[in-house]
Design an enzyme around this catalytic site. Structure first.
Site, mmCIF file in Angstrom:
data_model
loop_
_atom_site.group_PDB
_atom_site.id
_atom_site.type_symbol
_atom_site.label_atom_id
_atom_site.label_comp_id
_atom_site.label_asym_id
_atom_site.label_seq_id
_atom_site.Cartn_x
_atom_site.Cartn_y
_atom_site.Cartn_z
ATOM 1 N N LYS A 95 -7.980 2.577 2.502
ATOM 2 C CA LYS A 95 -6.793 2.470 3.356
ATOM 3 C C LYS A 95 -6.821 3.484 4.497
ATOM 4 O O LYS A 95 -6.642 3.124 5.669
ATOM 5 C CB LYS A 95 -5.539 2.671 2.507
ATOM 6 C CG LYS A 95 -4.261 2.893 3.278
ATOM 7 C CD LYS A 95 -3.096 3.124 2.355
ATOM 8 C CE LYS A 95 -3.212 4.415 1.571
ATOM 9 N NZ LYS A 95 -3.074 5.626 2.408
ATOM 10 N N THR A 96 -7.023 4.761 4.170
ATOM 11 C CA THR A 96 -6.991 5.814 5.197
ATOM 12 C C THR A 96 -8.133 5.630 6.190
ATOM 13 O O THR A 96 -7.969 5.815 7.404
ATOM 14 C CB THR A 96 -7.061 7.197 4.532
ATOM 15 O OG1 THR A 96 -5.994 7.325 3.597
ATOM 16 C CG2 THR A 96 -6.952 8.300 5.572
ATOM 17 N N ASP A 144 1.925 4.686 7.415
ATOM 18 C CA ASP A 144 1.114 4.778 6.198
ATOM 19 C C ASP A 144 2.035 4.813 4.981
ATOM 20 O O ASP A 144 3.191 5.258 5.075
ATOM 21 C CB ASP A 144 0.265 6.049 6.261
ATOM 22 C CG ASP A 144 -0.801 6.088 5.183
ATOM 23 O OD1 ASP A 144 -1.107 5.022 4.605
ATOM 24 O OD2 ASP A 144 -1.329 7.176 4.922
ATOM 25 N N GLU A 145 1.546 4.354 3.832
ATOM 26 C CA GLU A 145 2.310 4.368 2.566
ATOM 27 C C GLU A 145 3.694 3.734 2.773
ATOM 28 O O GLU A 145 4.717 4.268 2.352
ATOM 29 C CB GLU A 145 2.467 5.807 2.047
ATOM 30 C CG GLU A 145 1.153 6.541 1.821
ATOM 31 C CD GLU A 145 0.374 6.048 0.617
ATOM 32 O OE1 GLU A 145 0.774 5.031 0.025
ATOM 33 O OE2 GLU A 145 -0.633 6.661 0.265
ATOM 34 N N GLN A 183 1.754 0.145 -5.812
ATOM 35 C CA GLN A 183 1.765 1.597 -5.998
ATOM 36 C C GLN A 183 3.091 2.213 -5.533
ATOM 37 O O GLN A 183 3.144 3.399 -5.205
ATOM 38 C CB GLN A 183 0.592 2.242 -5.259
ATOM 39 C CG GLN A 183 -0.764 1.833 -5.817
ATOM 40 C CD GLN A 183 -1.911 2.622 -5.206
ATOM 41 O OE1 GLN A 183 -2.122 3.794 -5.483
ATOM 42 N NE2 GLN A 183 -2.666 1.953 -4.349
ATOM 43 N N ARG A 200 -6.974 5.234 -11.253
ATOM 44 C CA ARG A 200 -7.509 6.559 -10.915
ATOM 45 C C ARG A 200 -8.938 6.713 -11.428
ATOM 46 O O ARG A 200 -9.679 7.577 -10.978
ATOM 47 C CB ARG A 200 -6.651 7.683 -11.515
ATOM 48 C CG ARG A 200 -5.196 7.785 -11.080
ATOM 49 C CD ARG A 200 -5.013 7.725 -9.587
ATOM 50 N NE ARG A 200 -4.748 6.366 -9.166
ATOM 51 C CZ ARG A 200 -4.805 5.944 -7.913
ATOM 52 N NH1 ARG A 200 -5.131 6.783 -6.959
ATOM 53 N NH2 ARG A 200 -4.535 4.685 -7.607
#
Length: 745
Positions: free
Chosen positions: A34-35, A221-222, A252, A602
Site C-alpha cells: 500500500k505505502t 492513507d488508512e 483492517q 502479521r
C-alpha cells in the site's frame, strides 16, 4: 525518473498510479504494498504527469508515517517533492488555523492543550460546580467531549438532543459548555478542536476556495480509520476538482473505539458514483496457507468487500493449533517452540506473541524470565512495572514490612490524600531525627510541628488503615487481604478517576489477583511475605531491555502495520477473543473478526494459534470455549496433531486440571531446562547419586523457593530426587543438586 519506473510495480499497483484524475478507491489488502503504491503514485504525478507538487496533499495518521512517505517520494523525484504537503490530519489543520484562526476568535499564537491540560480544566470546572457525580471521572468527561467534537456535535445541539434525559448526560453537557468557554478564554485548542476548527474555518468561502485551488490532488492513507470530522474536511476540500484518492482496507478497520467509522470506506462509491476501484490483492508478506486462513475468517463479515489475498510464495507450513489445558500450559508450549526455534538457528526476534489485552502479557513475562528468554513488551510496560501494579505491590510491601520507607512514600498519596511535599519533608525530618520508620513517624504525627489539623487527620487515617491491614495480614489468605485492600482504599475508583485507560488498567489489577489465586492453589498456607518474595523473583528485569535479540510481546492493536516471521496468537477463546461485547453487537463482533484478520496477516512464515480449556479470570478458574474464529479456518490447513490435541474425555474437573498442569521430567532434563545443566553435571561427578533421602534438608510439605520456578511445595522425596509443585507444574530435581537451586522459606 520516467514512466518505466512504474515497471517496478505489479499490474494493479501500476493501474492505481496511472489513475490520477477523478475519484479513486484503492482497496489494499494486508501486505499488498500500500505505502509503496501511494509513494510511487505521488512521484509519478510529479515527474511523469507534470502535476505541480504545490497542488498535492497527502494525509495520514502518524508523524512517522508522514515522514517516511515524504522521504520515499524525495528519494524518487528529488527535493522538489518537499513542495507537496505530506502530513497528518492535525498538521494539515494547524497550517490553516495558524493563518485563519483569527476568524474564529483565536489569536495566531493559540496554545494546544494535551490530555493533562484538559483534565486540569475539567477538574476546575467540577470543583466550581460542586459536582458530586462519581460515575463520570475527569478522564471520562474529556473523552466524551472529544468524541462529541469529532462527531461534529456542538454543546448546544448535545444539550438540546440528549442532556435533558439523564443525569450523566446533563453533566457532560454542562461541562462541555464551560470547558469550551475556558479554552476560548485561554486562547487554547485541544486536539479535537484542531479538527473541528479546521472544518469551521473551511466554512468561510474565501478560505475554502484557497484550500481547494491549492490542494487539487488529495490522497488519504488508512482511509478506513477516518472519523466523521476527518471525512467532512477531506470531502469539503476535494469537492471542486474531485481528484481524491483514498487508500485503505476495510478488513483492517479496528479502531471503532476511537471513533473511526468504517462506513467512510464502505460508502466511497456511493459518495463518488464515478469512482474507479482498484484492488491490491497480491500479498508480499505471508505464505498461501496463512492467507487462506485470513481469507476464510474475514469473509464471514458482512462489511468485507469481495477481496481475496493471494501470493506467489510456496505453500508453507500448516498452521499449528494448540489446545491447552490452562494458561500456563499455553505459555509453556509457546515458549518451547521459541526455544526449539532458537536451537535450530532462529533469533528470538523472529518470534512474536500477540494477545487481545495487555493483561495477558503477565504469564508470558514470567515464563520468559524463568526460561532465560529475553523479551520486550511493545506498546506497554512490562506487567510488574505498570503504575497500578507497582502501587498495589507497594501497599502490600508496607503491610508486610513497615520499615519499607521507599514504598511508604509511594503509597502516601495513593489514592490521593493531598499530603504535600512540605508535609512529607517534615515527616522525613522527624523520622531521621528519631531514627524511626516513616510508618512510625506518621503514627506520631501529633508530635510533628508545623502540620495543620487537616493534614494530621489524614495522617491518622492512613496510620489507622495500615494498622488494620497489618492485623488482617496475620489472619487472612493473601487473596482475601488483597480484596480487602482494594475495597478499603477504593483503588478501582482511584484508577478510573486518574487514568484515561482506566478499564484496561483494572484488567491488570484483576490479573495481579489471578497471580495470587494461582499460587494459593499450590501453596495453601502462603503468607504475604512468601507471595512478595515470589513476585520479586518473577518480576526481576535486570538488563532485559539491553538485549538486542528478544522475543516480542504485544497486543494485536499495536501489531497493526507490522510483520514478523513467526507469530503466536494466544487466548483464542470466547469472551477474550472475541471479547464480551461481541456477544451483544454485530458491529463489535465484526470489528473483533477484523482484529483476528490483522493478527493472522502479521505472520510471514509460520502461524500458531492457541486457546486454553481453563483459565483464571477475575480470580476464578473457569472453563473456556474456543473462539468461533478458530472454527472459521479450514481444518485442511491446520496441523492434524494439534486438531485432536486434548485429554481423554474421562479426565474432567479437578483431576483434569491437575493432569494438565503436572509436568514431570527426568532429572537431567529438568536441570538442563532450568539453565543449570553445567552445575548439574559437575554435581553428578562429585556426589553419590544414591544420596540418602534422610540427608536432604527439607521434608514433604515444606515450602521452598526455586531460583527459576519461584515458590513451591515439596510433595515427595525419594533416594534420587525430590518432587516439588510449582504453579508451572510438578518438577523433579535430583537430590545431589537440589541444594544449589532451592532456598527454604
Amino acid at each position: 525518473m520516467n514512466a518505466e519506473i512504474l515497471n517496478k510495480l505489479n499490474d494493479k499497483q501500476q493501474e492505481a498510479c496511472r489513475k490520477t484524475e477523478g475519484p479513486l478507491l484503492i482497496l489494499a489488502g494486508a501486505g499488498s504494498g500500500k505505502t509503496r503504491t501511494l509513494t510511487y503514485r505521488i512521484a509519478h504525478m510529479i515527474r511523469n504527469c507534470g502535476i505541480s507538487p504545490y497542488h498535492i496533499l497527502a494525509v495520514t495518521f502518524t508523524n512517522k508515517a508522514a515522514r517516511e512517505m515524504k522521504e520515499r517520494v524525495v528519494d524518487l523525484v528529488g527535493e522538489d517533492a518537499n513542495r507537496a504537503l505530506i502530513s497528518t490530519f492535525h498538521s494539515f489543520g494547524l497550517r490553516l488555523l495558524r493563518l485563519y484562526a483569527v476568524k474564529l476568535g483565536y489569536g495566531a499564537n493559540f496554545t494546544i492543550y494535551d490530555t493533562d491540560d484538559q483534565k486540569r480544566a475539567v477538574k476546575s470546572i467540577l470543583k466550581s460546580m460542586h459536582s458530586v457525580n462519581k460515575a463520570l471521572t475527569e478522564g471520562m468527561l474529556v473523552s466524551a467531549i472529544s468524541r462529541l467534537k469529532e462527531e461534529g456535535t456542538s454543546p448546544e445541539s448535545y444539550n438540546e438532543g440528549y442532556a435533558r434525559f439523564d443525569e450523566n448526560e446533563q453533566l457532560i453537557g454542562d461541562v462541555y459548555v464551560r470547558y469550551n468557554r475556558i479554552l476560548k478564554e485561554n486562547n487554547a485548542m485541544d486536539f479535537s478542536d484542531i479538527l473541528l476548527n479546521t472544518w469551521k474555518i473551511l466554512q468561510y468561502k474565501e478560505v475554502l476556495e484557497k484550500a481547494r485551488d491549492k490542494f487539487r490532488y488529495i490522497m488519504v492513507d488508512e482511509y478506513q480509520d477516518t472519523n466523521k470530522i476527518q471525512y467532512d474536511i477531506i470531502h469539503l476540500v476535494a469537492e471542486k476538482y474531485r481528484n481524491i484518492c483514498v487508500v485503505g482496507d476495510e478488513n483492517q478497520s479496528i479502531y471503532g473505539f476511537r471513533g473511526a467509522n468504517i462506513r467512510n470506506i464502505l460508502d466511497f462509491e456511493r459518495d463518488y458514483p464515478d469512482a474507479v476501484v482498484v484492488k491490491l490483492e497480491e500479498n508480499y508478506r505471508s505464505t498461501p496457507v496463512i492467507l487462506e486462513a485470513a481469507n476464510h475468517v474475514i469473509r464471514n463479515n458482512t462489511s468485507s468487500k469481495d477481496k481475496t489475498l493471494w501470493t506467489r510464495k510456496k505453500s508453507g507450513a500448516q498452521i499449528s493449533l494448540f489446545a491447552c489445558e490452562d494458561g500456563r500450559e499455553e505459555v509453556g508450549r509457546i515458549l518451547d517452540e521459541v526455544l526449539k526455534g532458537k536451537q535450530e538457528g532462529k533469533k528470538y526476534r523472529d518470534f512474536t506473541v500477540l494477545y487481545r489485552t495487555n493483561a495477558q502479557s503477565r504469564l508470558f513475562e514470567e515464563g520468559c524470565l524463568r526460561n532465560n528468554i529475553p523479551y520486550k513488551v511493545f506498546g506497554g510496560m512490562q506487567f510488574y512495572q505498570r503504575a497500578e501494579i507497582k502501587d498495589l505491590l507497594a501497599w502490600l510491601s508496607v503491610i508486610n514490612n513497615t520499615s519499607d520507607n521507599i514504598n511508604f512514600l509511594r503509597i502516601i498519596n495513593v489514592p490521593k490524600r493531598k499530603i504535600g511535599e512540605k508535609t512529607i519533608e517534615k515527616i522525613t525530618e522527624y523520622r531521621e531525627a528519631k531514627g524511626i520508620s516513616l510508618y512510625t513517624a506518621v503514627g506520631e504525627c501529633d508530635a510533628i510541628g508545623g502540620l495543620s489539623q487537616g493534614v494530621r487527620e489524614k495522617l491518622r487515617e492512613l496510620f489507622a488503615l495500615l494498622r488494620q491491614m497489618i492485623a488482617l495480614s496475620e489472619e487472612l489468605p493473601v487473596s482475601k487481604l488483597f480484596d480487602e485492600l482494594l475495597s478499603r482504599i477504593r483503588f478501582r475508583d482511584y484508577v478510573l478517576d486518574n487514568y484515561d485507560d482506566g478499564e484496561g488498567r483494572l484488567e491488570n489489577v484483576d490479573e495481579l489477583y489471578n497471580s495470587i489465586i494461582e499460587l494459593e492453589r499450590v501453596i495453601e498456607t502462603m503468607s504475604l511475605r512468601e507471595y512478595l518474595e515470589n513476585v520479586s523473583l518473577v518480576s526481576a528485569t535486570d538488563d532485559l531491555n539491553e538485549e538486542k535479540d528478544y522475543l516480542k510481546l504485544m497486543t494485536i492493536h499495536n501489531a497493526k502495520g507490522l510483520e514478523f516471521p513467526v507469530v503466536f496468537v494466544c487466548g483464542m477463546e470466547e469472551e477474550i477473543f472475541p471479547g464480551k461485547k461481541a456477544a451483544f453487537s454485530l458491529s463489535d463482533l465484526e470489528e473483533e473478526r477484523r482484529l483476528c484478520y490483522v493478527a493472522i496477516t502479521r505472520a510471514e512464515e509460520k502461524l500458531y494459534l492457541s486457546w486454553a480449556k481453563m483459565r483464571y479470570l477475575y480470580g476464578e478458574l473457569s472453563w473456556r470455549t474456543r473462539s468461533r474464529f478458530l472454527g472459521e479456518i479450514p481444518e485442511s490447513i491446520l496441523d492434524l496433531e494439534e486438531k485432536t490435541a486434548g485429554l481423554p474425555e474421562e479426565k474432567t474437573g479437578e483431576n483434569r486440571w491437575q493432569t494438565g498442569r503436572t509436568e514431570s521430567r527426568n532429572v537431567a532434563e529438568t536441570a538442563g531446562n532450568s539453565g543449570y545443566a553445567p552445575a548439574f553435571r559437575k554435581a553428578i561427578t562429585a556426589a553419590d547419586l544414591n544420596r540418602a533421602a534422610g540427608d536432604f534438608p527439607y521434608a514433604v510439605g515444606d515450602k521452598v523457593m526455586h531460583k527459576k520456578f519461584g515458590l513451591g511445595v515439596v510433595r515427595d522425596i525419594s533416594s534420587r530426587k525430590v518432587e516439588i509443585d510449582f504453579v508451572d507444574g510438578t518438577k523433579e530435581i535430583a537430590l545431589v543438586v537440589a541444594d544449589k537451586f532451592l532456598q527454604k522459606i
